[in-house]
Design a protein around this motif. Structure first.
Motif, PDB file in Angstrom:
ATOM      1  N   PRO A 139      -9.017  -3.524   7.789  1.00 29.76           N
ATOM      2  CA  PRO A 139      -8.025  -3.561   9.243  1.00 29.76           C
ATOM      3  C   PRO A 139      -6.596  -4.046   8.809  1.00 29.76           C
ATOM      4  O   PRO A 139      -5.531  -3.525   9.378  1.00 29.76           O
ATOM      5  CB  PRO A 139      -8.564  -4.644  10.023  1.00 29.76           C
ATOM      6  N   GLU A 140      -6.669  -4.799   7.810  1.00 31.62           N
ATOM      7  CA  GLU A 140      -5.174  -5.474   7.298  1.00 31.62           C
ATOM      8  C   GLU A 140      -4.347  -4.397   6.795  1.00 31.62           C
ATOM      9  O   GLU A 140      -3.101  -4.433   6.885  1.00 31.62           O
ATOM     10  CB  GLU A 140      -5.248  -6.560   6.683  1.00 31.62           C
ATOM     11  N   GLN A 141      -4.979  -3.451   6.440  1.00 29.91           N
ATOM     12  CA  GLN A 141      -4.355  -2.087   5.764  1.00 29.91           C
ATOM     13  C   GLN A 141      -3.763  -1.133   6.610  1.00 29.91           C
ATOM     14  O   GLN A 141      -3.137  -0.115   6.226  1.00 29.91           O
ATOM     15  CB  GLN A 141      -5.046  -1.764   4.380  1.00 29.91           C
ATOM     16  N   LEU A 273      -4.122  15.604  11.276  1.00 29.93           N
ATOM     17  CA  LEU A 273      -4.375  14.016  11.418  1.00 29.93           C
ATOM     18  C   LEU A 273      -3.360  13.251  10.591  1.00 29.93           C
ATOM     19  O   LEU A 273      -3.221  13.629   9.346  1.00 29.93           O
ATOM     20  CB  LEU A 273      -5.824  14.182  10.298  1.00 29.93           C
ATOM     21  N   ILE A 274      -2.560  12.222  11.029  1.00 33.03           N
ATOM     22  CA  ILE A 274      -1.750  11.617  10.381  1.00 33.03           C
ATOM     23  C   ILE A 274      -2.434  10.322   9.789  1.00 33.03           C
ATOM     24  O   ILE A 274      -3.211   9.601  10.483  1.00 33.03           O
ATOM     25  CB  ILE A 274      -0.595  11.228  11.472  1.00 33.03           C
ATOM     26  N   LEU A 275      -2.535  10.388   8.429  1.00 35.75           N
ATOM     27  CA  LEU A 275      -3.022   9.363   7.798  1.00 35.75           C
ATOM     28  C   LEU A 275      -2.274   7.950   7.508  1.00 35.75           C
ATOM     29  O   LEU A 275      -1.081   8.206   7.643  1.00 35.75           O
ATOM     30  CB  LEU A 275      -3.809   9.977   6.420  1.00 35.75           C
ATOM     31  N   PRO A 276      -3.119   6.942   6.919  1.00 34.53           N
ATOM     32  CA  PRO A 276      -2.112   5.922   6.642  1.00 34.53           C
ATOM     33  C   PRO A 276      -1.166   6.309   5.315  1.00 34.53           C
ATOM     34  O   PRO A 276      -1.257   7.214   4.838  1.00 34.53           O
ATOM     35  CB  PRO A 276      -3.251   4.715   6.060  1.00 34.53           C
ATOM     36  N   PRO A 277      -0.438   5.500   5.025  1.00 40.94           N
ATOM     37  CA  PRO A 277       0.734   5.638   3.900  1.00 40.94           C
ATOM     38  C   PRO A 277      -0.065   5.712   2.762  1.00 40.94           C
ATOM     39  O   PRO A 277       0.674   6.144   1.729  1.00 40.94           O
ATOM     40  CB  PRO A 277       1.468   4.371   4.222  1.00 40.94           C
ATOM     41  N   THR A 562       4.288  -0.116   0.036  1.00 38.95           N
ATOM     42  CA  THR A 562       3.881   0.427   1.520  1.00 38.95           C
ATOM     43  C   THR A 562       3.747   1.828   1.428  1.00 38.95           C
ATOM     44  O   THR A 562       3.230   2.346   2.412  1.00 38.95           O
ATOM     45  CB  THR A 562       4.952  -0.033   2.543  1.00 38.95           C
ATOM     46  N   ILE A 563       4.173   2.802   0.502  1.00 37.26           N
ATOM     47  CA  ILE A 563       3.804   4.019   0.243  1.00 37.26           C
ATOM     48  C   ILE A 563       2.822   4.382  -0.876  1.00 37.26           C
ATOM     49  O   ILE A 563       3.042   4.014  -1.991  1.00 37.26           O
ATOM     50  CB  ILE A 563       5.126   4.696   0.154  1.00 37.26           C
ATOM     51  N   GLY A 564       1.798   5.217  -0.552  1.00 36.55           N
ATOM     52  CA  GLY A 564       0.928   5.665  -1.689  1.00 36.55           C
ATOM     53  C   GLY A 564       0.872   7.031  -2.081  1.00 36.55           C
ATOM     54  O   GLY A 564       0.270   7.474  -2.854  1.00 36.55           O
ATOM     55  N   ARG A 565       2.025   7.726  -1.454  1.00 38.93           N
ATOM     56  CA  ARG A 565       2.165   9.274  -1.863  1.00 38.93           C
ATOM     57  C   ARG A 565       2.462   9.211  -3.324  1.00 38.93           C
ATOM     58  O   ARG A 565       3.632   9.086  -3.657  1.00 38.93           O
ATOM     59  CB  ARG A 565       3.014   9.823  -0.940  1.00 38.93           C
TER      60      ARG A 565
END
Length: 613
Positions: A139-141, A273-277, A562-565
Motif C-alpha cells: 500500500p505504501e508504494q 490501464l494507468i499503472l503505478p510509476p 520514484t520512476i521505474g520506467r
C-alpha cells in the motif's frame, strides 16, 4: 497432408512450415512442441494472494493433437507445480508430470503425460514472490497508500513465470479466467473488462480472439474507471484518473484514423490501464487493455504518441504477430511506422516528423553503442534472453525500412499493401522469411525495377543502416538549432511555442562543452531541474550528470526513486556508472529504489551498476 502444412520440432522449441511458402520460424525460447500437441484454449482460475505475494490456482487447457504423441511440453519459470490432471470418463484423473532443470533464460520444461485420448489437461500451481512477470506493490508504494497493487508483464517470455504455458508467440490461444481478490480491489485482464465498479472480489473474463501468450495480462488494485467514449475507458488509481482521461481524450479519433488507413479495429473495446510509476515500460499493448506508464500524463498531451504506438499494435503485433523473438521487428517496426502515420493524420506532418527525427537520433545512439550483430533486424539471438536485446533497432530501424519502401513505391501503393497484409495475416504469427515471400509476391514483383530482394536482405540481415536509408529531419529542429547557436552567444531563447519535442532536441544536442554558467542560466530561466514533464526532466538530468551540475543532484535522486520506467532510468544509471564517484552514489540510490522497481528494471540496471559481479 501437404508438405507445406507439416510441422516439425527443433532441438528446443518449435519449427513451423508456414502456409505461404517454405519459410520457417524457429523459437528457441520455448520448450513447446506445437507440431505434436498444442493448446488453443485456456481456462484460468486464480486467487490473488497479496499477503504471500503469489497467484495460486489452476490452468486448464484444451489439447489439440497433431500426431500420436502422449506427452505435452510446456514452459515454466520457478512455478510450484502441485499436481496435473486429465479429463477422462467425465471426471478429473491424476496424471504424471516431470519438471526439468532450470535454464537461466528459458526456465524449466514441464512434460505432462496425456495418454492418447484426453482432450483436456488441468495444472494446479502457484507462483513465487519473485516471479519475473509480476510485480507486487505494498500500500505504501501506491498513490492511495491504503491498498496493495499487483500487475503482470508477460512480454517477451515472462508469461511462464505466472502460468504454466506453451510460451511462444507462434501459439495463438483464446482464454477465459476467474480471478478472486480481497474485497474492495478491482481485477482487470487483457480481456472483456466490465465497467461496473462492483468490487465483490470475484471477476470473470473472456478473450475470444486468439492471442499469443505474451499478451495475457492481469492487474489488481484500488482502481477507478472513467469512460472517454463508447468503446474507450481509463482504469487508474483515483489520483490520476481525471488527468489521464483528459490526456488521452484523442484516443477514439486515433482509432478512427487508423481504421481508415489499415482496416477495422477487431478487438471490440480499447481501454487503458494507468499503472503505478514502477511499470518498466512506456506501454504494453495487451489487447483490449493497454498498460500505460503514468510518466506520459504530462498535462499538455505532448507525449500521446505512446498511446498511438500501443493502439497501432492492435494491427501490427496483436493482429499480425512475430513468430519468434528473432522477428520482433515485425511487431515493433510496423507499429512504430503506423504510430507515426496516426500522429501525422491527427496532428500534422511537422509533429510526426519531429517524433520520427527524435527516434532516429535515439537509434543512432544505439547503433554506436551496440555490438554490430545486435543491430540486425532479423537478429540471431541463440538462447540469450530476449530482454537482453530490446533496443531501438527493431523499433526505429524497422520503421525506417518501411518508410524506405513507402518512399520507393509511393504512399498510396504502400498503404494498399499494408492493409492487405493486415487482412491476409490477421490472427496469425509469421516469420521474417514468410514476410519476405509475401513482400516479393505482393509488392516487389509488381514493380520489379524499384527495390531488389538483395536490398531487402541488406535491411533485414545486415548490421547497421544501408547507405540509402532515410535520414529523418525536422524543419522545426533546424530552427531550434539556429536559436541554440544564438543563445550560446548570449541571446535569449524564444521558447513560448516550443513543444516537448523541441525541448528534447535542444537539450539532447547542446554541446558537451557547455559551460557551468550556461547550465545555471538555463536552469534559472526555465526551471529545468524542477520541470514535471518526465521526458524533458530525463534529458536535463542526463546532461547534468555529464556536466557535473550539482544543483540537479537532489532531483536526480528523487527521479530515480520514484520512476521505474526503464527508458527513463537506465540511461541515467548508465551515465552515472562511467565514473567511480558517480557509480558509488548510483549504487546507494539504486539499493534504496530497488524495492519499488519491477524485476525487469532491476535486471537491466544491476547489469549496468554491478557489471563486474
Amino acid at each position: 497432408m501437404s508438405v507445406l502444412r507439416k510441422l516439425f520440432t527443433s532441438v528446443i522449441g518449435v519449427t513451423l512450415w508456414l502456409a505461404t511458402g517454405v519459410a520457417k520460424a524457429e523459437d528457441v525460447h520455448s520448450y513447446a512442441r506445437l507440431n505434436e500437441v498444442s493448446t488453443p484454449h485456456l481456462e484460468l482460475a486464480l486467487d490473488v494472494d497479496f499477503a504471500n505475494r503469489k497467484l495460486q490456482g489452476h490452468a486448464t487447457y484444451t489439447l489439440q493433437r497433431h500426431d500420436d504423441s502422449t506427452q505435452v511440453y510446456l514452459d515454466t519459470s520457478h512455478l510450484t507445480i502441485k499436481r496435473t490432471e486429465l479429463w477422462l470418463n467425465e471426471q478429473w484423473q491424476p496424471t504424471k508430470f516431470t519438471l526439468g532443470d532450470v535454464h537461466p533464460s528459458l526456465g524449466s520444461e514441464l512434460i505432462v503425460d496425456i495418454g492418447s485420448v484426453a482432450k483436456k489437461l488441468r495444472i494446479h500451481y502457484e507462483t513465487v514472490p519473485s516471479a519475473s512477470g509480476l510485480q507486487w506493490l505494498t500500500p505504501e508504494q501506491t498513490a492511495g497508500k491504503k491498498h496493495p497493487f499487483m500487475f503482470s508483464q508477460s512480454q517477451p517470455i515472462h508469461a511462464r513465470s505466472w502460468i504454466p504455458i506453451q510460451d511462444t508467440p507462434a501459439l495463438r490461444l483464446t482464454y477465459n479466467a476467474t480471478v478472486t481478490t480481497p474485497k474492495g480491489l478491482l481485477a482487470v485482464m487483457s480481456a472483456d473488462n466490465s465497467l461496473s465498479d462492483n468490487r465483490d472480489g470475484e471477476y470473470q473474463f473472456s478473450m475470444p480472439q486468439a492471442i499469443p501468450p505474451y499478451l495475457i495480462a492481469i492487474a489488481a488494485g484500488d482502481l477507478a474507471i472513467k469512460s472517454i467514449s463508447d468503446n474507450v475507458a481509463v482504469f487508474a488509481e483515483q489520483y490520476i484518473l481525471d488527468d489521464a482521461a483528459w490526456e488521452f481524450a484523442d484516443t477514439p479519433r486515433m482509432i478512427e484514423v487508423t481504421e481508415a488507413m489499415y482496416g477495422p479495429y477487431r478487438w471490440d473495446r480499447y481501454d487503458l490501464l494507468i499503472l503505478p510509476p514502477s511499470f518498466p515500460f512506456g506501454g504494453m499493448e495487451n489487447p483490449r487493455l493497454s498498460f500505460i506508464t503514468p510518466t506520459v500524463v504530462s498535462g499538455d498531451r505532448s507525449l500521446i504518441n505512446l498511446i498511438a504506438h500501443e493502439l497501432a499494435h492492435s494491427w501490427s503485433g496483436n493482429l499480425v504477430t512475430n513468430a519468434s523473438w528473432r522477428d520482433l521487428w515485425i511487431n515493433e517496426g510496423f507499429t512504430s511506422y503506423v504510430e507515426n502515420r496516426i500522429m501525422e493524420a491527427l496532428f500534422g506532418k511537422e509533429r510526426a516528423q519531429m517524433e520520427f527525427a527524435l527516434g532516429y537520433q535515439d537509434l543512432l545512439d544505439n547503433l554506436e553503442r551496440l555490438e554490430p550483430n545486435d543491430t540486425v533486424l532479423n537478429i540471431q539471438l541463440g538462447t540469450r534472453h530476449p530482454d537482453d536485446v530490446f533496443s531501438q533497432v527493431p523499433y526505429v530501424k524497422g520503421q525506417l525500412f518501411l518508410a524506405y519502401l513507402e518512399n520507393k513505391f509511393g504512399r498510396d501503393v504502400f498503404d494498399k499493401f499494408l492493409r492487405k497484409y493486415f487482412d491476409d495475416f490477421a490472427f496469425q504469427s509469421i516469420s521474417t522469411d514468410q514476410f519476405k515471400i509475401y513482400l516479393q509476391r505482393e509488392l516487389l514483383s509488381q514493380k520489379p525495377d524499384v527495390v531488389s530482394m538483395s536490398k531487402i536482405n541488406e535491411w533485414l540481415h545486415e548490421p547497421g543502416l544501408p547507405a540509402d536509408a532515410p535520414k529523418p529531419t525536422s524543419d522545426a529542429f533546424a530552427k531550434v538549432e539556429q536559436q541554440t547557436q544564438r543563445w550560446l552567444k548570449g541571446a535569449q531563447l524564444q521558447t513560448e511555442q516550443w513543444t516537448t519535442h523541441e525541448w528534447l532536441h535542444f537539450i539532447n544536442n547542446l554541446p558537451l562543452d557547455i559551460s557551468a554558467e550556461n547550465m545555471a542560466r538555463l536552469d534559472r530561466e526555465f526551471g529545468l531541474t524542477d520541470i514535471q514533464n518526465s521526458e524533458i526532466a530525463h534529458a536535463w538530468l542526463k546532461l547534468s550528470i555529464v556536466k557535473k551540475y550539482e544543483p540537479a543532484r537532489d532531483r536526480l535522486r528523487n527521479y530515480l526513486l520514484t520512476i521505474g520506467r526503464n527508458k527513463l532510468v537506465s540511461p541515467l544509471y548508465r551515465e552515472l556508472a562511467k565514473t567511480p564517484d558517480n557509480l558509488k552514489w548510483a549504487r546507494e540510490v539504486y539499493e534504496q529504489a530497488k524495492p519499488g522497481y519491477h524485476p525487469l528494471t532491476q535486471t537491466v540496471n544491476e547489469a549496468l551498476l554491478y557489471s563486474e559481479h
